[in-house]
Design an enzyme around this catalytic site. Structure first.
Site, PDB file in Angstrom:
ATOM      1  N   LYS A  19       0.837  -1.215   0.000  1.00 36.38           N
ATOM      2  CA  LYS A  19       0.000   0.000   0.000  1.00 36.38           C
ATOM      3  C   LYS A  19       0.864   1.254   0.000  1.00 36.38           C
ATOM      4  CE  LYS A  19      -2.776   0.842   3.739  1.00 36.38           C
ATOM      5  NZ  LYS A  19      -2.483   2.143   4.374  1.00 36.38           N
ATOM      6  N   SER A  20       1.875   1.289   0.861  1.00 38.79           N
ATOM      7  CA  SER A  20       2.719   2.496   0.941  1.00 38.79           C
ATOM      8  C   SER A  20       3.403   2.765  -0.399  1.00 38.79           C
ATOM      9  CB  SER A  20       3.795   2.295   2.012  1.00 38.79           C
ATOM     10  OG  SER A  20       3.211   2.139   3.278  1.00 38.79           O
ATOM     11  N   ARG A  24       2.804   5.928  -3.257  1.00 37.42           N
ATOM     12  CA  ARG A  24       3.936   6.773  -3.669  1.00 37.42           C
ATOM     13  C   ARG A  24       4.159   6.703  -5.167  1.00 37.42           C
ATOM     14  NH1 ARG A  24       4.147   5.643   1.611  1.00 37.42           N
ATOM     15  NH2 ARG A  24       5.430   6.885   3.044  1.00 37.42           N
ATOM     16  N   GLY A  91      -4.747   7.932   5.659  1.00 34.59           N
ATOM     17  CA  GLY A  91      -3.828   8.872   6.296  1.00 34.59           C
ATOM     18  C   GLY A  91      -2.649   9.181   5.391  1.00 34.59           C
ATOM     19  N   ARG A 119      -8.231  12.113  12.716  1.00 38.99           N
ATOM     20  CA  ARG A 119      -6.795  11.800  12.896  1.00 38.99           C
ATOM     21  C   ARG A 119      -5.962  13.089  12.952  1.00 38.99           C
ATOM     22  NH1 ARG A 119      -5.391   6.785   9.073  1.00 38.99           N
ATOM     23  NH2 ARG A 119      -3.396   6.963  10.187  1.00 38.99           N
ATOM     24  N   ASP A 312       1.994  -1.353  11.976  1.00 42.41           N
ATOM     25  CA  ASP A 312       0.672  -1.763  11.465  1.00 42.41           C
ATOM     26  C   ASP A 312       0.383  -3.237  11.746  1.00 42.41           C
ATOM     27  OD1 ASP A 312       0.393   0.807  10.554  1.00 42.41           O
ATOM     28  OD2 ASP A 312       1.041   0.339   8.512  1.00 42.41           O
ATOM     29  N   LYS A 339      -4.405   5.719  14.771  1.00 46.64           N
ATOM     30  CA  LYS A 339      -4.538   5.073  13.452  1.00 46.64           C
ATOM     31  C   LYS A 339      -6.011   5.101  13.042  1.00 46.64           C
ATOM     32  CE  LYS A 339      -0.140   4.116  13.172  1.00 46.64           C
ATOM     33  NZ  LYS A 339       0.702   4.841  12.207  1.00 46.64           N
ATOM     34  N   ARG A 343      -6.067   1.558  18.142  1.00 49.80           N
ATOM     35  CA  ARG A 343      -5.787   0.119  18.035  1.00 49.80           C
ATOM     36  C   ARG A 343      -5.392  -0.513  19.369  1.00 49.80           C
ATOM     37  NH1 ARG A 343      -2.981   0.365  11.954  1.00 49.80           N
ATOM     38  NH2 ARG A 343      -4.992   0.486  10.851  1.00 49.80           N
TER      39      ARG A 343
END
Ligand code: SPQ
Length: 426
Positions: A19-20, A24, A91, A119, A312, A339, A343
């Site tokens: 995902k990250s 990007r 986020g 957030r 995570d 988050k 959590r």
């Protein structure tokens, strides 16, 4: 949704793209000149939000079954959107894009869903404002919606109080447009995908220990990117393969960048049988295949610099700890409270309902493992990582486990339940 049980998990799978890295690729591809092609892109709701934001700023992005094609227009090629930018639940989208928007020659309103609007955004508003950015929280609560008025920026050296890749990346992206070099120092090194990928696109960026420095005004050139499998998604199958007896799972092509591999270190320290095979580098990112076999696990203590490398995965680690013998202590992880859900509170609430001996603390939790868990009516609070972690907890629980809003896995892993089912049925 009623969650499944399993007596064994067998087979092979490839988890969706990281995902990250997917976020990007879209962002940096939009700021580069030429067509960036991305394969194994994560088609999760968060990454689709990033695509939609850049499309609204005039970037043509083709999303085909085989690849994403981003027709980037260069550093100064974005145009003013005619509507509000919506980051959905993400986020990463909200914080990274803010660094880019702060330097444009137009104004934008950036918002997201109910979770995003709670957030904390002060963590990016503070350093970006030091650079000269004009960012206002509409409701004056330091949360989105954010009104961002594009302006000229100056380079700074920012000492971040938190180890956060989103804060670091937001400031570095603003640094692309600043009048001089921009540096960020963090207490511990957070994931470094921004540094690796921006460098590959042609940015002048260096890293030394926990400081990253970027020089402004580079010529970013289009790239071909093959996104590795997301270790955060692989984590559910690592945990499931370890705790469910008679299991053997091969997870192929997983990103094991050392700033993300804390889950592997902890699972091995807990006594997990994991073989790391076929290690290789793809586009600057380390990847491998992971062969996971059922193991008897024991408790561990986790804290300090490893935390950003597994932040995570802590909901999943907590579930593993509940099935492990002995005590697991997780500390230095107060970031978990900000988050998609709190959590610490939600993991504790759900594990308590299943009969686990868990005590939430200010910066983590203490789990006395080894007691059998029973099924319960659980709530995901619309947090994808909670839904997936407890789908794994339910595999071994006695009786029926029900999860509210289980479909929120769409955020990062749309085919999660199908992939799990395939391993149960083999
Ligand atoms: O994007 P978002 O919603 O913040 O997603 C999460 C997740 O669990 O998927 C966090 F809730 O991942 C973050 C991660 O916790 C993704 C991320 C990134 O891509 O830069 C960095 C981490 O956040 P942070 O605040 O530590 O920088």
């Amino acid at each position: 949704m009623i969650l499944q049980h399993a007596d064994k998990l067998k087979g092979e799978l490839t988890v969706p793209g990281d995902k990250s890295i997917s976020h990007r690729a879209v962002m940096f591809g939009s700021l580069a000149k030429g067509t960036t092609r991305v394969t194994h892109f994560l088609q999760g709701a968060d990454c689709l939000s990033t695509i939609s934001c850049f499309q609204k700023m005039g970037i043509q992005i083709e999303n085909t079954p085989d690849e994403i094609r981003i027709h980037g227009k260069g550093l100064y090629g974005l145009s003013a959107p005619t509507e509000v930018l919506d980051a959905g639940n993400s986020g990463t989208t909200t914080r990274l894009i803010s660094g880019i928007l702060a330097a444009q020659n137009f104004n934008v309103t950036l918002t997201g869903d109910a979770s995003i609007c709670k957030r904390p955004m002060k963590r990016i508003i503070t350093p970006l404002s030091m650079m000269g950015a004009k960012i206002t929280s509409r409701d004056k609560n330091d949360c989105a919606p954010l009104l961002i008025e594009g302006t000229s920026l100056k380079g700074i050296h920012y000492n971040s109080p938190v180890a956060s890749a989103q804060v670091k990346s937001s400031v570095l992206l603003a640094g692309l447009y600043a009048d001089g070099a921009t540096s960020v120092t963090e207490p511990f090194l957070s994931r470094n995908h921004t540094e690796l990928m921006l460098r590959a696109f042609g940015a002048k960026i260096t890293s030394q220990n926990t400081t990253a420095t970027i020089c402004p005004d580079p010529d970013l050139c289009a790239l071909e990117i093959n996104v590795p499998g997301d270790i955060s998604s692989a984590a559910y199958f690592i945990a499931a393969g370890l705790i469910v007896p008679n299991s053997e799972i091969l997870i192929k092509n997983v990103g094991i960048n050392p700033t993300r591999d804390g889950i592997l270190k902890v699972a091995l320290e807990m006594g997990g049988n994991i073989e790391i095979q076929n290690m290789r580098t793809d586009g600057g990112e380390l990847t491998a295949d992971l062969l996971v076999r059922s193991s008897s696990l024991h408790g561990v203590t986790i804290g300090g610099e490893i935390i950003p490398t597994l932040i995570d995965e802590i909901p999943m680690i907590a579930v593993m700890a509940a099935y492990a013998e002995g005590t697991t202590t997780i500390k230095d992880a107060a970031e978990l409270k900000v988050k998609e859900s709190d959590r610490i509170a939600i993991v504790s609430e759900n594990l308590l309902k299943m009969g686990c001996d868990i005590t939430p603390t200010d910066d983590g939790m203490i789990i006395k493992g080894g007691k059998p868990l029973h099924g319960a009516a659980l709530n995901s609070y619309l947090d994808h990582r909670i839904a997936m972690s407890f789908a794994v907890a339910a595999l071994l629980a006695d009786g029926e486990t029900e999860m509210k809003d289980a479909e929120c896995v769409n955020i990062s892993y749309p085919t999660f339940y199908q992939d799990l089912e395939d391993l149960i049925r083999k």
